[in-house]
Design a protein around this motif. Sequence first.
Motif, PDB file in Angstrom:
ATOM      1  N   TYR A   1       0.843  -1.196   0.000  1.00  0.00           N
ATOM      2  CA  TYR A   1       0.000   0.000   0.000  1.00  0.00           C
ATOM      3  C   TYR A   1       0.877   1.244   0.000  1.00  0.00           C
ATOM      4  N   LEU A   2       0.525   2.209  -0.850  1.00  0.00           N
ATOM      5  CA  LEU A   2       1.236   3.481  -0.949  1.00  0.00           C
ATOM      6  C   LEU A   2       0.300   4.626  -0.580  1.00  0.00           C
ATOM      7  N   LEU A   3       0.761   5.469   0.344  1.00  0.00           N
ATOM      8  CA  LEU A   3       0.058   6.712   0.663  1.00  0.00           C
ATOM      9  C   LEU A   3       1.035   7.859   0.485  1.00  0.00           C
ATOM     10  N   GLU A   4       0.660   8.836  -0.351  1.00  0.00           N
ATOM     11  CA  GLU A   4       1.459  10.048  -0.513  1.00  0.00           C
ATOM     12  C   GLU A   4       0.567  11.249  -0.231  1.00  0.00           C
TER      13      GLU A   4
ATOM     14  N   PRO B   1       2.647   0.691  -6.149  1.00  0.00           N
ATOM     15  CA  PRO B   1       3.674   1.238  -5.252  1.00  0.00           C
ATOM     16  C   PRO B   1       5.102   0.891  -5.655  1.00  0.00           C
ATOM     17  N   SER B   2       5.304  -0.237  -6.310  1.00  0.00           N
ATOM     18  CA  SER B   2       6.666  -0.676  -6.613  1.00  0.00           C
ATOM     19  C   SER B   2       7.398   0.268  -7.561  1.00  0.00           C
ATOM     20  N   GLU B   3       6.669   1.038  -8.362  1.00  0.00           N
ATOM     21  CA  GLU B   3       7.316   1.930  -9.319  1.00  0.00           C
ATOM     22  C   GLU B   3       7.403   3.369  -8.813  1.00  0.00           C
ATOM     23  N   TYR B   4       6.995   3.584  -7.583  1.00  0.00           N
ATOM     24  CA  TYR B   4       6.907   4.945  -7.044  1.00  0.00           C
ATOM     25  C   TYR B   4       8.257   5.662  -7.067  1.00  0.00           C
ATOM     26  N   VAL B   5       9.281   5.059  -6.475  1.00  0.00           N
ATOM     27  CA  VAL B   5      10.586   5.717  -6.363  1.00  0.00           C
ATOM     28  C   VAL B   5      11.170   5.999  -7.742  1.00  0.00           C
TER      29      VAL B   5
ATOM     30  N   LEU C   1      -3.387   0.472  -3.427  1.00  0.00           N
ATOM     31  CA  LEU C   1      -3.181  -0.868  -2.893  1.00  0.00           C
ATOM     32  C   LEU C   1      -2.861  -1.749  -4.090  1.00  0.00           C
ATOM     33  N   ASP C   2      -1.570  -2.022  -4.288  1.00  0.00           N
ATOM     34  CA  ASP C   2      -1.083  -2.584  -5.554  1.00  0.00           C
ATOM     35  C   ASP C   2      -1.572  -1.696  -6.694  1.00  0.00           C
ATOM     36  N   ASP C   3      -2.354  -2.228  -7.630  1.00  0.00           N
ATOM     37  CA  ASP C   3      -2.751  -1.396  -8.767  1.00  0.00           C
ATOM     38  C   ASP C   3      -4.139  -0.780  -8.608  1.00  0.00           C
ATOM     39  N   GLU C   4      -4.756  -0.960  -7.426  1.00  0.00           N
ATOM     40  CA  GLU C   4      -6.097  -0.434  -7.201  1.00  0.00           C
ATOM     41  C   GLU C   4      -6.046   0.826  -6.335  1.00  0.00           C
TER      42      GLU C   4
END
Length: 726
Positions: free
Chosen positions: A4-7, A200-204, A166-169
């Motif tokens: 999960y990614l939160l920005e 999230p994996s491609e965020y950085v 959340l992954d791609d969602e």
Amino acid sequence: MPNYLLEIGTEELPAGFIPEAEARLEQLMTDGLKSKNLTFQSMQTMSTPRRLTIIVNDIANKQATTTSKVKGPPVDKCFDGSGTPTPAATGFAGRNNLSVEQLEREDYGGITYVIANVTTEGKSAAEVLAEIVPKMITQLSGERLMRWGAYETKFSRPIRWLVSLLDDEVVEFQLESLTAGRHSMGHRILSPGTVELNNPSEYVAKLKDKKVLVEPSARQAVIEKQVKELAEKVNGKAKQLSGSLLEEVVHITEWPRAVLGDFAREYLDLPDTLIETIMVHHQRYFPVEKVQTESNGNKNSVLKKSLLPHFITIANNDLDEAQAEIKQGNERVLKARLADGRFFYFDDQKTKLSEHRLALSNLTFQEGLGSYTSKIERLVALADLLIKDVHLEPKHAEPLFKALELCKLDLVTNLVRELPELQGYVGAWYAEQEGQPPEVVHAIASHYAPRSTDDSIPTDTVGQLASVLDKTDNLVGLFALGKRPSGSSDPYALRRQAQGIIDVLVDGLKEIPVNLSALIAAQVKWFEQHTTLKNSKRGYDANKITAELHEFLLQRLRGKLQDMGFAREVIESVLAARDPLWNLPNVVVRCRATETLLKTEAGLDVARAGLRVRKILGDKVCESDFNDALLSLDAEKVLSAAYDTFDTNFMKPRMKEHKTFHTEQDYALLENELSKFSKPVHAFFDGVMVNDKDEKIRDNRHALLRKLDVHYKLIADFSKLQALIP
């Protein structure tokens, strides 16, 4: 399992807010997920001036399904005589989404109740996150929070976008008019516009493509490398490349680029600290010094000059065509500031430092505590008490008096008014120019130390003594005014000053046993007699002020001792034995002695004996004197004789020769002597009814034990070591 990614995208955040906000964000996310029984593997926080980010790795797809037992009304309230369910039964079953037939029965204390076994189906991770994340964002506290537009939400700076994946969602939620999505933002100047994120994996990597290094550690590595390389180009070495300056420039850039600037050599006749203060505190520049510092005459001078006419600034822009303009702009600003500093530095010296006394009498220290002239008088009186108490040598005493008389006079100089961070340094420079002795000069410069968490304690003895006296006066005065720190608020930096006192006494003045309790008592009494505080609405409770100050300082001492590696039980046993503020270096020695004691069987037996003595005495106060004639049993006679031998052959000769217990070797000798009556102590407790029915006999036995207890407590209160004594 998904990530999960939160920005949280914002306007530029204050650099000081970001590290605390990162830690708070991680804590809130951890607490939120745990409270909802949603497991995860790990978390990673990231940040830039325009965003706070957290990635939760391997989060569970959904909450675990749970079953709970809910107790309802008594059975006789749920069914009538014919067994027909009453409204109490149907209502209870309905509230738990069950039929009456699904209810069970259990006995509690002889009464039978209806029971509902409730199964709660776990929510999906997306549902849980959508529920907890908006609340988390509003709980990211800080100083000077703001609202924007017509919104009620408060945050450090306006929130402009939200990413929630959340992954791609997309995990959608609302915060005011914003809807969380998958679009972030690139660098404001170098790559403006949105960045679409698939997971999230491609965020950085995607943010890096848009000229944003979202990991502070990555930006720090870039800054350190570039700064070192630029300094080497001019045969120099960068200063301040660690600590708060580096952390600050990391948090004010997204895509850092180091830029080398120059200034006129004529400014190198100013003290290094003056130039560095202008660069570091006001411009966030890294000074550049000579790799090999040349000798500049007197090595004891506070006017050392080792800087090169260069500086390094960190820009948030790596466009080659912008570098010349960035360099020129920063050089122009620095030139103006150095010119001001140069003018004030030389203009101030037209007036002797001692001639500022009248102006200082008009400068208020704190409302209710008088002027700075009054403060100097207090410091001199306090120094007189300290000098007499520790029999301070004249080589330290005379410079101490002189330093205290001069140490605050620079507060009314133009240079300190312009650059308050230089108080102390300015006085030292002017004192040296006027020919004051090096001991006085260095004490004036160092008595404010440690000035920050990055700073160290004074290295000179006179400066260390002046630092303790000055900070003690500050603490007592401000506590007397009721200006104690509360929560995260500490506007007068009293926590840092208290820690400074502890650090100086423990690490610096090891050979000068300063009695901090006596200094506090003297200042508490002075403020009571010489100020209007006693007649104020708050009143003046000297005992309360003293107790609060002692506890405030002991909290810092406990932390320091824990950082030194001592066990909590050892620390508490040593602190409880006698007033620790009487001699702080002795506290450290006794902690080491106690640890050593617990490593041998003989030492453990001393601790066991001391523990038994302390436990039977407790906190009872008994004034009865010991009377040898009241001894009747062999065990108590043997113990009394063992004590007399110890006192006659060991303690009295030491006292006659004025030998105190100062070193670990001294305490090793004491522990060895105490071990000689461990066996009589155990025999006494095994064979004697200490709390005899006869009051005289009981009090006499307590009096005998008190004589032993006094000497056990020369080391520690062994009752606090019970958890460590097998």
